[in-house]
Design a protein around this motif. Structure first.
Motif, PDB file in Angstrom:
ATOM      1  N   GLU A  87     -24.093  68.792  55.318  1.00 56.24           N
ATOM      2  CA  GLU A  87     -25.365  68.120  55.004  1.00 56.24           C
ATOM      3  C   GLU A  87     -26.468  69.161  54.989  1.00 56.24           C
ATOM      4  OE1 GLU A  87     -28.190  66.216  53.985  1.00 56.24           O
ATOM      5  OE2 GLU A  87     -26.731  64.639  54.494  1.00 56.24           O
TER       6      GLU A  87
ATOM      7  N   ASP B 294     -29.827  68.562  54.489  1.00 52.00           N
ATOM      8  CA  ASP B 294     -31.092  68.080  55.049  1.00 52.00           C
ATOM      9  C   ASP B 294     -31.051  68.307  56.565  1.00 52.00           C
ATOM     10  OD1 ASP B 294     -32.918  66.152  56.380  1.00 52.00           O
ATOM     11  OD2 ASP B 294     -33.347  65.512  54.333  1.00 52.00           O
TER      12      ASP B 294
ATOM     13  N   HIS C 274     -29.025  66.210  59.338  1.00 53.68           N
ATOM     14  CA  HIS C 274     -27.926  66.972  59.951  1.00 53.68           C
ATOM     15  C   HIS C 274     -28.054  66.960  61.481  1.00 53.68           C
ATOM     16  CE1 HIS C 274     -24.884  70.338  59.246  1.00 53.68           C
ATOM     17  NE2 HIS C 274     -24.945  70.195  60.558  1.00 53.68           N
TER      18      HIS C 274
ATOM     19  N   ASP D 221     -22.215  65.079  52.439  1.00 49.72           N
ATOM     20  CA  ASP D 221     -23.315  64.748  51.546  1.00 49.72           C
ATOM     21  C   ASP D 221     -22.891  65.126  50.123  1.00 49.72           C
ATOM     22  OD1 ASP D 221     -25.831  64.011  50.630  1.00 49.72           O
ATOM     23  OD2 ASP D 221     -26.698  65.994  51.020  1.00 49.72           O
TER      24      ASP D 221
ATOM     25  N   GLY E 172     -20.997  67.952  46.584  1.00 49.59           N
ATOM     26  CA  GLY E 172     -20.044  67.144  47.337  1.00 49.59           C
ATOM     27  C   GLY E 172     -18.855  66.683  46.522  1.00 49.59           C
TER      28      GLY E 172
ATOM     29  N   ILE F 153     -21.773  60.469  52.840  1.00 51.26           N
ATOM     30  CA  ILE F 153     -23.075  59.934  53.240  1.00 51.26           C
ATOM     31  C   ILE F 153     -24.080  60.399  52.185  1.00 51.26           C
ATOM     32  CG2 ILE F 153     -24.840  59.848  55.034  1.00 51.26           C
ATOM     33  CD1 ILE F 153     -22.702  60.594  57.059  1.00 51.26           C
ATOM     34  N   SER F 154     -24.585  59.469  51.395  1.00 52.41           N
ATOM     35  CA  SER F 154     -25.391  59.858  50.240  1.00 52.41           C
ATOM     36  C   SER F 154     -26.556  58.910  50.009  1.00 52.41           C
ATOM     37  CB  SER F 154     -24.512  59.890  48.990  1.00 52.41           C
ATOM     38  OG  SER F 154     -25.262  60.133  47.819  1.00 52.41           O
TER      39      SER F 154
ATOM     40  N   LYS G 132     -27.748  56.449  52.642  1.00 56.07           N
ATOM     41  CA  LYS G 132     -28.922  56.832  53.428  1.00 56.07           C
ATOM     42  C   LYS G 132     -30.088  55.900  53.089  1.00 56.07           C
ATOM     43  CE  LYS G 132     -27.720  61.758  53.169  1.00 56.07           C
ATOM     44  NZ  LYS G 132     -28.167  63.082  52.667  1.00 56.07           N
TER      45      LYS G 132
END
Length: 224
Positions: free
Chosen positions: A8, A10, A14, A52, A60, A78-79, A101
């Motif tokens: 991830e 971000d 993260h 991600d 990803g 996780i997106s 997210k």
């Protein structure tokens, strides 16, 4: 300790994931790009990946595609992509789960637990079966199939076959087989082993042209 690779970029997200997993006893490995994630995955023992999609370097989707060439490890995407098409494409491509997210950390923990349990159950299930070419032997049910056809074996025939399947290519003398299966000293000139081997071979040959049980003259038998 269960090890989870977080990929991830971000930093806030993260840190949230890492702190949550650390608090709940997981070992975390951090990657901030797909390229870094690929390198760390190759270098470390990982039980699950949180992935991600919008990543610098390798994205990803590319990471997942390469991963699935040689691994079945659970991957939870996780997106921020919340459209149904993206979700279906990722699940079809090999993702085990998909979270959008922003997400709730309690739900993330629950989904991680589900995927880890699935992976453990799958591993245990595979261990309870022995596969050798066209033959599948189920250790729980003592069922044996060859080319999807059930072999109806006696208890001794099953035990002999199990001995062979656990030791393919190994040459067994009649004494080896008798003492391993019957757990008794072998009596010379006893024809019991020959009879059981012959019956087992005949039952296998009904469903398979290949002669698995080879006679090694002057020594005994091997499974090939």
């Amino acid at each position: 300790m269960t090890s989870i690779l977080i990929i991830e970029d971000d930093s806030a997200i993260h840190s949230l994931i890492k702190d949550t997993l650390d608090l709940h006893g997981f070992k975390t490995i951090s990657a901030y790009s797909g390229t870094e994630g690929k390198l760390l995955f190759a270098q470390t023992q990982v039980d699950l990946v949180l992935l991600d999609l919008m990543l610098p370097g390798m994205n990803g989707e590319e990471f997942l595609q390469e991963l699935r060439h040689n691994s079945t490890i659970p991957v939870i995407v996780i997106s921020a992509k919340d459209d149904q098409r993206s979700k279906l494409e990722l699940l079809t491509s090999g993702a085990d789960d998909y979270m959008i997210k922003p997400f709730d950390v309690k739900e993330l923990l629950a989904r991680i637990d589900i995927q880890l349990r699935h992976a453990t159950n799958s591993s245990i299930s595979n261990m309870k079966k022995i596969h050798y070419k066209n033959i599948i032997l189920n250790l729980d049910t003592r069922e044996v199939k060859i080319n999807d056809q059930t072999l109806h074996l006696t208890g001794r025939e099953y035990d002999i076959l199990l001995l062979f399947l656990e030791n393919p290519q190994k040459v067994f003398s009649r004494a080896n087989i008798y003492e391993s299966v019957w757990n008794e000293p072998f009596i010379e000139n006893d024809k019991t082993i020959n009879m059981h081997i012959s019956n087992l071979r005949n039952k296998i040959n009904v469903h398979e042209a290949h002669n698995y049980i080879k006679t090694i003259w002057g020594i005994g038998f091997k499974f090939d």
